[in-house]
Design an enzyme around this catalytic site. Structure first.
Site, PDB file in Angstrom:
ATOM      1  N   ASP A  13       0.607  -1.055   0.017  1.00 18.20           N
ATOM      2  CA  ASP A  13      -0.283   1.018  -0.130  1.00 18.20           C
ATOM      3  C   ASP A  13       1.045   1.167   0.062  1.00 18.20           C
ATOM      4  O   ASP A  13       2.030   0.904   0.711  1.00 18.20           O
ATOM      5  CB  ASP A  13      -0.866   0.292   1.426  1.00 18.20           C
ATOM      6  CG  ASP A  13      -1.806  -1.059   1.070  1.00 18.20           C
ATOM      7  OD1 ASP A  13      -2.485  -1.480   0.000  1.00 18.20           O
ATOM      8  OD2 ASP A  13      -2.233  -1.260   2.535  1.00 18.20           O
ATOM      9  N   ALA A 234       8.161   4.255   6.706  1.00 19.85           N
ATOM     10  CA  ALA A 234       7.827   3.148   6.138  1.00 19.85           C
ATOM     11  C   ALA A 234       6.338   2.276   6.403  1.00 19.85           C
ATOM     12  O   ALA A 234       5.831   3.314   7.405  1.00 19.85           O
ATOM     13  CB  ALA A 234       8.823   1.899   6.540  1.00 19.85           C
ATOM     14  N   LYS A 235       6.195   1.314   6.388  1.00 18.66           N
ATOM     15  CA  LYS A 235       4.895   0.802   6.966  1.00 18.66           C
ATOM     16  C   LYS A 235       5.028   1.040   7.975  1.00 18.66           C
ATOM     17  O   LYS A 235       4.043   0.219   8.745  1.00 18.66           O
ATOM     18  CB  LYS A 235       4.509  -0.326   6.006  1.00 18.66           C
ATOM     19  CG  LYS A 235       3.279   0.184   4.379  1.00 18.66           C
ATOM     20  CD  LYS A 235       2.970  -0.841   3.133  1.00 18.66           C
ATOM     21  CE  LYS A 235       3.900   0.587   2.486  1.00 18.66           C
ATOM     22  NZ  LYS A 235       4.364   0.140   1.292  1.00 18.66           N
ATOM     23  N   ARG A 236       6.042   0.098   8.348  1.00 18.62           N
ATOM     24  CA  ARG A 236       6.634  -0.731   9.986  1.00 18.62           C
ATOM     25  C   ARG A 236       6.234   0.577  11.023  1.00 18.62           C
ATOM     26  O   ARG A 236       5.711  -0.279  11.852  1.00 18.62           O
ATOM     27  CB  ARG A 236       7.909  -1.284   9.795  1.00 18.62           C
ATOM     28  CG  ARG A 236       9.249  -0.340   9.525  1.00 18.62           C
ATOM     29  CD  ARG A 236      10.480  -1.514   9.600  1.00 18.62           C
ATOM     30  NE  ARG A 236      12.064  -0.275   9.474  1.00 18.62           N
ATOM     31  CZ  ARG A 236      11.632  -0.349   7.878  1.00 18.62           C
ATOM     32  NH1 ARG A 236      11.578  -0.745   7.103  1.00 18.62           N
ATOM     33  NH2 ARG A 236      12.531   1.092   7.753  1.00 18.62           N
ATOM     34  N   ASP A 237       5.570   1.845  10.701  1.00 20.50           N
ATOM     35  CA  ASP A 237       6.339   2.370  11.342  1.00 20.50           C
ATOM     36  C   ASP A 237       4.355   3.434  11.686  1.00 20.50           C
ATOM     37  O   ASP A 237       4.454   3.719  12.431  1.00 20.50           O
ATOM     38  CB  ASP A 237       6.508   4.454  10.279  1.00 20.50           C
ATOM     39  CG  ASP A 237       7.456   4.430  10.557  1.00 20.50           C
ATOM     40  OD1 ASP A 237       8.581   4.166  11.801  1.00 20.50           O
ATOM     41  OD2 ASP A 237       8.172   4.652   9.184  1.00 20.50           O
TER      42      ASP A 237
END
Ligand code: ZN
Length: 290
Positions: A13, A234-237
């Protein structure tokens, strides 16, 4: 035809920083009466379903685009033709270096870290035949300059390093630097709006464009979106995608326009008053809702 574009990789996404860049690209294109094209950069890192999700998120923000969405995976013929054109002029050579060898090799003076030092530039035919038995060759550009200058609407006249970029990787895949240049030239893209972590790539891409007979685009490298640690978001945030933020009650369009110092309005409504020169020059630090 002149055009701007947004060119995401369908690896997952889009996050709110990507969406912000897309809005800026749309505003710059539409305000200058350009078409706005969408190109899916799917030469690698493809996650099934990601493209559909990305297009839906862009539409949810109110962004519209012209013509069909173009996918790099369907354009091999164009890349091959560009490569053949360069090769026919002696501007391509085989490189057998591993990534590690490139990183560990001493660079030329003043070259940025990771620049290709030219190890395989002048191998003899015997040496190449020998190395071909060891590993498949990548193809590199025989660059005729060490620097090139581009014009950027935010950064002004920007001179940066040009090295012998990879055009086709050892695994046979077309390299990003070649695909992006061929696509922009072929699609009539003369305005490239993207995050400023790519500013240092612009000189080598613009130089490659000139070798392929194209006029380099006008660049607009907009500030990157960072996490609270100062790293690229980033998405891991955490909650950073359109869906996650909306589910958390965040008005994504409002958050983006606010970050740009703009009143909350649809992209269409912003067109009459948007002023690129007035957007913040510092990175946007995005704090996900908890
Ligand atoms: Zn090499």
């Amino acid at each position: 035809m002149t055009a701007g574009r947004f060119a995401p990789s369908p690896s997952g996404d889009l996050h709110v920083g990507n969406l912000r860049t897309a809005l800026l690209a749309w505003l710059c294109a539409r305000q200058s009466d350009r078409e706005f094209l969408l190109r899916v950069e799917d030469l690698d890192r493809v996650r099934p379903g990601a493209e559909e999700g990305q297009l839906a998120d862009l539409a949810s923000l109110g962004l519209t685009w012209d013509g069909p969405v173009v996918r790099q995976s369907e354009r091999a013929r164009l890349y091959d033709a560009a490569l053949a054109s360069l090769a026919g002029r002696g501007l391509v050579y085989e490189c057998f270096c591993t990534r590690r060898e490139v990183l560990e090799a001493p660079s030329a003076p003043h070259a940025p870290p990771g620049s290709y030092p030219g190890t395989c530039r002048d191998l003899t035919e015997d040496e190449r035949a020998q190395r071909r038995r060891e590993r498949p060759a990548a193809l590199r550009l025989r660059a005729g300059t060490a620097t090139f200058t581009v014009e950027d609407a935010i950064h002004g006249t920007y001179e940066g390093a040009v090295d012998d970029v990879v055009l086709r990787r050892g695994d046979g895949a077309v390299a990003y630097n070649l695909a992006v240049v061929v696509d922009d030239a072929h699609q009539g893209v003369d305005q490239v709006v993207r995050a400023d972590d790519l500013l240092s790539s612009a000189p080598r891409q613009a130089y490659l464009a000139t070798l392929l007979g194209a006029t380099p685009p006008t660049y607009v490298h907009v500030p990157l979106t960072l996490n609270v640690d100062g790293r690229r978001l980033a998405k891991r945030d955490g909650a950073v995608t359109y869906a996650d933020l909306t589910a958390a009650g965040v008005d994504v369009l409002g958050a983006i326009t606010s970050s740009l110092g703009l009143d909350r309005a649809t992209p269409q409504e912003l067109l009459s008053t948007f002023d690129l020169a007035a957007i913040p020059r510092e990175p946007w630090v995005f704090v996900p809702p908890t």
